[in-house]
Write a protein that holds these residues in place. Structure first.
Motif, PDB file in Angstrom:
ATOM      1  N   VAL A  47      57.189   7.016  14.805  1.00  0.00           N
ATOM      2  CA  VAL A  47      56.481   7.272  16.052  1.00  0.00           C
ATOM      3  C   VAL A  47      55.892   5.963  16.558  1.00  0.00           C
ATOM      4  O   VAL A  47      55.805   4.979  15.828  1.00  0.00           O
ATOM      5  CB  VAL A  47      55.374   8.345  15.829  1.00  0.00           C
ATOM      6  CG1 VAL A  47      54.212   7.783  15.042  1.00  0.00           C
ATOM      7  CG2 VAL A  47      54.919   8.999  17.123  1.00  0.00           C
ATOM      8  N   ALA A  48      55.477   5.958  17.827  1.00  0.00           N
ATOM      9  CA  ALA A  48      54.790   4.814  18.440  1.00  0.00           C
ATOM     10  C   ALA A  48      55.623   3.536  18.363  1.00  0.00           C
ATOM     11  O   ALA A  48      55.131   2.482  17.954  1.00  0.00           O
ATOM     12  CB  ALA A  48      53.417   4.604  17.800  1.00  0.00           C
ATOM     13  N   TYR A  49      56.870   3.620  18.791  1.00  0.00           N
ATOM     14  CA  TYR A  49      57.714   2.419  18.845  1.00  0.00           C
ATOM     15  C   TYR A  49      57.191   1.458  19.913  1.00  0.00           C
ATOM     16  O   TYR A  49      56.783   1.864  20.997  1.00  0.00           O
ATOM     17  CB  TYR A  49      59.149   2.794  19.197  1.00  0.00           C
ATOM     18  CG  TYR A  49      60.028   3.078  18.001  1.00  0.00           C
ATOM     19  CD1 TYR A  49      60.795   2.060  17.431  1.00  0.00           C
ATOM     20  CD2 TYR A  49      60.101   4.344  17.440  1.00  0.00           C
ATOM     21  CE1 TYR A  49      61.625   2.317  16.346  1.00  0.00           C
ATOM     22  CE2 TYR A  49      60.923   4.615  16.355  1.00  0.00           C
ATOM     23  CZ  TYR A  49      61.680   3.587  15.813  1.00  0.00           C
ATOM     24  OH  TYR A  49      62.492   3.826  14.730  1.00  0.00           O
ATOM     25  N   ARG A  50      57.207   0.163  19.595  1.00  0.00           N
ATOM     26  CA  ARG A  50      56.877  -0.899  20.546  1.00  0.00           C
ATOM     27  C   ARG A  50      57.910  -2.017  20.387  1.00  0.00           C
ATOM     28  O   ARG A  50      58.574  -2.128  19.355  1.00  0.00           O
ATOM     29  CB  ARG A  50      55.485  -1.492  20.267  1.00  0.00           C
ATOM     30  CG  ARG A  50      54.356  -0.493  20.192  1.00  0.00           C
ATOM     31  CD  ARG A  50      53.825  -0.107  21.558  1.00  0.00           C
ATOM     32  NE  ARG A  50      52.590   0.630  21.437  1.00  0.00           N
ATOM     33  CZ  ARG A  50      52.490   1.945  21.272  1.00  0.00           C
ATOM     34  NH1 ARG A  50      53.592   2.673  21.195  1.00  0.00           N
ATOM     35  NH2 ARG A  50      51.305   2.539  21.185  1.00  0.00           N
ATOM     36  N   ILE A  51      58.011  -2.859  21.414  1.00  0.00           N
ATOM     37  CA  ILE A  51      58.904  -4.011  21.351  1.00  0.00           C
ATOM     38  C   ILE A  51      58.073  -5.276  21.563  1.00  0.00           C
ATOM     39  O   ILE A  51      57.120  -5.285  22.350  1.00  0.00           O
ATOM     40  CB  ILE A  51      60.037  -3.905  22.389  1.00  0.00           C
ATOM     41  CG1 ILE A  51      61.094  -4.990  22.138  1.00  0.00           C
ATOM     42  CG2 ILE A  51      59.520  -3.937  23.822  1.00  0.00           C
ATOM     43  CD1 ILE A  51      62.413  -4.747  22.871  1.00  0.00           C
ATOM     44  N   SER A  52      58.406  -6.336  20.838  1.00  0.00           N
ATOM     45  CA  SER A  52      57.661  -7.589  20.976  1.00  0.00           C
ATOM     46  C   SER A  52      57.919  -8.189  22.350  1.00  0.00           C
ATOM     47  O   SER A  52      58.978  -7.979  22.951  1.00  0.00           O
ATOM     48  CB  SER A  52      58.083  -8.575  19.888  1.00  0.00           C
ATOM     49  OG  SER A  52      59.456  -8.903  19.999  1.00  0.00           O
ATOM     50  N   PRO A  53      56.967  -8.941  22.884  1.00  0.00           N
ATOM     51  CA  PRO A  53      57.140  -9.526  24.217  1.00  0.00           C
ATOM     52  C   PRO A  53      58.405 -10.380  24.338  1.00  0.00           C
ATOM     53  O   PRO A  53      59.030 -10.400  25.409  1.00  0.00           O
ATOM     54  CB  PRO A  53      55.885 -10.372  24.404  1.00  0.00           C
ATOM     55  CG  PRO A  53      54.857  -9.683  23.582  1.00  0.00           C
ATOM     56  CD  PRO A  53      55.592  -9.176  22.372  1.00  0.00           C
ATOM     57  N   ASP A  54      58.810 -11.050  23.257  1.00  0.00           N
ATOM     58  CA  ASP A  54      60.017 -11.886  23.331  1.00  0.00           C
ATOM     59  C   ASP A  54      61.299 -11.089  23.106  1.00  0.00           C
ATOM     60  O   ASP A  54      62.404 -11.633  23.162  1.00  0.00           O
ATOM     61  CB  ASP A  54      59.939 -13.045  22.333  1.00  0.00           C
ATOM     62  CG  ASP A  54      59.878 -12.591  20.874  1.00  0.00           C
ATOM     63  OD1 ASP A  54      60.051 -11.381  20.605  1.00  0.00           O
ATOM     64  OD2 ASP A  54      59.630 -13.445  20.001  1.00  0.00           O
ATOM     65  N   GLY A  55      61.175  -9.793  22.857  1.00  0.00           N
ATOM     66  CA  GLY A  55      62.338  -8.928  22.707  1.00  0.00           C
ATOM     67  C   GLY A  55      63.087  -9.089  21.396  1.00  0.00           C
ATOM     68  O   GLY A  55      64.204  -8.579  21.253  1.00  0.00           O
ATOM     69  N   LYS A  56      62.458  -9.732  20.399  1.00  0.00           N
ATOM     70  CA  LYS A  56      63.166  -9.991  19.135  1.00  0.00           C
ATOM     71  C   LYS A  56      62.864  -8.968  18.048  1.00  0.00           C
ATOM     72  O   LYS A  56      63.610  -8.887  17.064  1.00  0.00           O
ATOM     73  CB  LYS A  56      62.819 -11.390  18.630  1.00  0.00           C
ATOM     74  CG  LYS A  56      63.337 -12.508  19.526  1.00  0.00           C
ATOM     75  CD  LYS A  56      62.970 -13.872  18.959  1.00  0.00           C
ATOM     76  CE  LYS A  56      63.526 -14.998  19.834  1.00  0.00           C
ATOM     77  NZ  LYS A  56      63.163 -16.337  19.297  1.00  0.00           N
ATOM     78  N   TYR A  57      61.769  -8.209  18.203  1.00  0.00           N
ATOM     79  CA  TYR A  57      61.360  -7.297  17.140  1.00  0.00           C
ATOM     80  C   TYR A  57      60.973  -5.931  17.713  1.00  0.00           C
ATOM     81  O   TYR A  57      60.476  -5.833  18.835  1.00  0.00           O
ATOM     82  CB  TYR A  57      60.145  -7.855  16.378  1.00  0.00           C
ATOM     83  CG  TYR A  57      60.390  -9.168  15.693  1.00  0.00           C
ATOM     84  CD1 TYR A  57      60.962  -9.222  14.422  1.00  0.00           C
ATOM     85  CD2 TYR A  57      60.051 -10.368  16.318  1.00  0.00           C
ATOM     86  CE1 TYR A  57      61.182 -10.438  13.797  1.00  0.00           C
ATOM     87  CE2 TYR A  57      60.258 -11.584  15.695  1.00  0.00           C
ATOM     88  CZ  TYR A  57      60.828 -11.611  14.438  1.00  0.00           C
ATOM     89  OH  TYR A  57      61.045 -12.824  13.818  1.00  0.00           O
ATOM     90  N   LEU A  58      61.187  -4.927  16.882  1.00  0.00           N
ATOM     91  CA  LEU A  58      60.659  -3.600  17.140  1.00  0.00           C
ATOM     92  C   LEU A  58      59.586  -3.312  16.101  1.00  0.00           C
ATOM     93  O   LEU A  58      59.653  -3.798  14.968  1.00  0.00           O
ATOM     94  CB  LEU A  58      61.753  -2.537  17.020  1.00  0.00           C
ATOM     95  CG  LEU A  58      62.925  -2.604  17.990  1.00  0.00           C
ATOM     96  CD1 LEU A  58      63.961  -1.556  17.614  1.00  0.00           C
ATOM     97  CD2 LEU A  58      62.450  -2.396  19.415  1.00  0.00           C
TER      98      LEU A  58
END
Length: 630
Positions: A38-49
């Motif tokens: 739950v609560a998936y997020r993505i890093s601002p640089d798009g490299k990590y979840l």
């Protein structure tokens, strides 16, 4: 002859299908266990979840690299879960909160993704903390809200997550109730209120004092969203000079509405998507019978068109995006699916599934949430939802009535584990947006003011009678179940309509309007005057509040009760509740009043074992008390 044979076979197969649709009894734990992912997020640089996943029954942060797919457990707490309102920072870190219930202590941590090192940066007892924003230009700085200086007032601070340095940014003079940070965490708009009259204040920069630009009372609302990027114009939801809240553009220099961007005649606009790159509102949403969306940006519409085509039958929301707005976290759900997460990449058009909140539940074994409406006894149209158990039978059903909390909140269409659990056990579940509920416009909302024990309760009663009249409900098998104000409604129902209900279930119930208002947490004090206007004033409306408060009506309660309460609930007076239960048991017998007080729980039960016990008791209680009335 062949045609008739085909019809016979079709009817036979339909009948067999209906027989098969009698639900398999799903284990309680499958409805109420800690979510799988739950609560998936993505890093601002798009490299990590990032996402939350249980580790020894506590939610912890996991990190997945999008370069190689490698997953690492970033935290390993076994005492208390990581809260779901965590944030990525612009320096590729994560800031998160943990609620230590035993010591009433909120802890804030910073997580360095490169080393997976966790650092404690704030630890405060009896203080409430929220993360407000982050700054692209100062990636080590976040903006936080905290009532450290004064329990009754939240101040704004700038926190350096590398050094832990905490600097006051905006000290509350005592009347600020809402802050609206811009894309870089700078606060240029605030709401001030004395509980009845409220204003929007604006400043062009941190060095300029705020000035009042909009003044309303609490019945009229202007809710700023974000600046447009053009001059000092900002987007807002407003119901000024209209019944339904619309998306508008306002000039911050003088507070005047420049234009209406989108309005709906039937419902308040309730949510939106905003692009920090283009400074545009991309879409707006509202609740009708089901969620509805209007797209304002052609590019985002094309993305949603593709997602809706690939994820047919699901409600689709973009939950997060990277700074380039190329990679999007997509969340889907239905009334029979708690939700799934996907990753969508705009540049390639690729959609990849990430995980399910609860993969053990099968959609075909769950029940459809049907929108309904009926007329209250004074002619007002009331909307709600009816969920019927699987099977061919649609009449003369045992019913559980579930009034929502609030009272000035809203029940919307979507997945609800309690509803599905009850329907799986053979009960029809009835939910009603009584007058006062939000989302239906200013007039409908205002119609609930000072009607907490009056027309609001009559709307619920009228709904139950409507179910009986159209033969959906077995009039001898009706229960009422609610939390907070819904718990009050349940107690009110068995007090003043004893022949209507077999029993009542109460979670963190409101039992005394006097102490509920008097014992409000310090930070709730700015809202007390509004509570007087919307609910009642303990001095001028004392007779009315006394007449409806359950603690003064124990002699009227004869139905079996099941009560659940967390001892660390901010809004509960535990000694009063204990006395209420003792009085009920004294007059009705201890076997008719079951009471579960959990010492290490707040308003809702976060511990999986406690949740499982609660719903096991609910199942047993309903089974015992939903037999035909004598």
């Amino acid at each position: 002859m062949l045609k008739h044979l085909r019809i016979f076979l079709f009817v036979l197969m339909a009948a067999l299908g209906a027989c098969k649709q009698h639900a398999r009894q799903i284990a309680i734990i499958d409805f109420f266990k800690t979510p799988e992912k739950v609560a998936y997020r993505i890093s601002p640089d798009g490299k990590y979840l990032s996402y939350l996943k249980p580790f020894k029954d506590k939610q912890n942060i996991f990190i997945q690299s999008l370069a190689d797919g490698k997953v690492q457990m970033a935290t390993s707490f076994t005492d208390y879960s990581v809260r779901g309102d965590y944030y990525w920072t612009y320096n590729n870190g994560i800031v998160f909160l943990q609620d230590n219930i035993a010591s009433d202590e909120i802890k804030m941590f910073a997580l360095d993704i490169s080393t997976l090192k966790t650092t404690l940066i704030i630890s405060q007892k009896k203080v409430r903390i929220a993360i407000l924003g982050r700054d692209r230009h100062e990636p080590d700085i976040i903006t936080v809200r905290m009532n450290q200086r004064d329990p009754a007032n939240f101040d704004i601070y700038r926190l350096n997550i590398k050094t832990g340095e905490l600097k006051p940014y905006l000290i509350n003079p005592g009347n600020i109730t809402q802050w609206y940070p811009d894309a870089n965490g700078k606060i240029r708009l605030v709401r001030v209120s004395d509980g009845v009259d409220e204003s929007i204040l604006y400043r062009p920069n941190d060095d300029t004092p705020f000035k009042r630009i909009i003044a309303n009372n609490f019945k009229t609302s202007v809710r700023p969203i974000a600046f447009t990027g053009e001059k000092n114009y900002f987007y807002a939801l407003s119901n000024v000079n209209r019944d339904k809240s619309a998306l508008v553009e306002i000039n911050a220099e003088d507070g005047k509405e420049r234009k209406v961007i989108f309005a709906n005649d039937n419902a308040d606009i309730q949510s939106w998507d905003y692009s920090k790159n283009t400074h545009k509102i991309e879409l707006v949403s509202w609740d009708a019978a089901k969620p509805q969306t209007h797209y304002l940006d052609p590019d985002i519409k094309s993305i949603y068109d593709k997602l809706n085509a690939e994820l047919k039958g699901n409600e689709v929301d973009i939950a997060d995006r990277d700074s380039a707005e190329n990679k999007f976290i997509v969340f889907t759900y239905t009334d029979r699916n708690p939700g799934s997460y996907y990753l969508f990449e705009r540049s390639t058009g690729k959609l990849s599934k990430l995980g399910d909140i609860n993969p053990d539940l099968k959609q075909e074994e769950l029940c459809t949430m049907q929108p309904i409406s009926y007329k209250a006894s004074d002619g007002l149209v009331i909307n709600g939802y009816l969920t019927l158990p699987l099977g061919a039978k649609t009449t003369n059903l045992p019913v559980v009535v579930m009034p929502h909390d609030g009272p000035f909140l809203h029940t919307g269409w979507g997945y609800n584990p309690e509803v599905q659990f009850l329907a799986n056990r053979g009960y029809a579940v009835f939910q009603v947006n009584y007058r006062g509920s939000t989302g239906f416009g200013k007039a409908f909302h205002s119609a609930g003011f000072k009607e907490v024990g009056g027309k609001i309760q009559q709307d619920i009663t009228d709904g139950v009678n409507w179910l009986i009249a159209n033969k959906t409900a077995d009039p001898n098998k009706i229960a009422i179940f609610g939390g907070g104000f819904g718990g009050f409604s349940a107690l009110y129902g068995v007090s003043f309509h004893p022949k209507l209900y077999n029993c009542a279930i109460v979670q963190h119930g409101l039992i005394n309007f006097f102490t509920y208002i008097k014992d409000a947490p310090p930070f709730f004090k700015p809202m007390v005057q509004m509570t007087y206007e919307r609910v009642g004033n303990p001095e001028t409306d004392a007779s009315q509040l006394r007449a409806i408060s359950p603690v003064f009506n124990t002699d009227k309660i004869r139905a079996p009760l099941l009560i659940f309460q967390g001892a660390r609930d901010d809004r509960a007076n535990i000694s009063e509740l204990n006395q209420f239960v003792r009085e009920l048991r004294k007059q009705n017998g201890s076997d008719k009043v079951k009471y579960f007080l959990k010492p290490m729980e707040r308003t809702t039960f976060r511990n999986q074992a406690n949740r499982t016990e609660m719903y096991t008791e609910i199942e047993k209680f309903l089974d015992e008390n939903m037999r035909v009335k004598q």
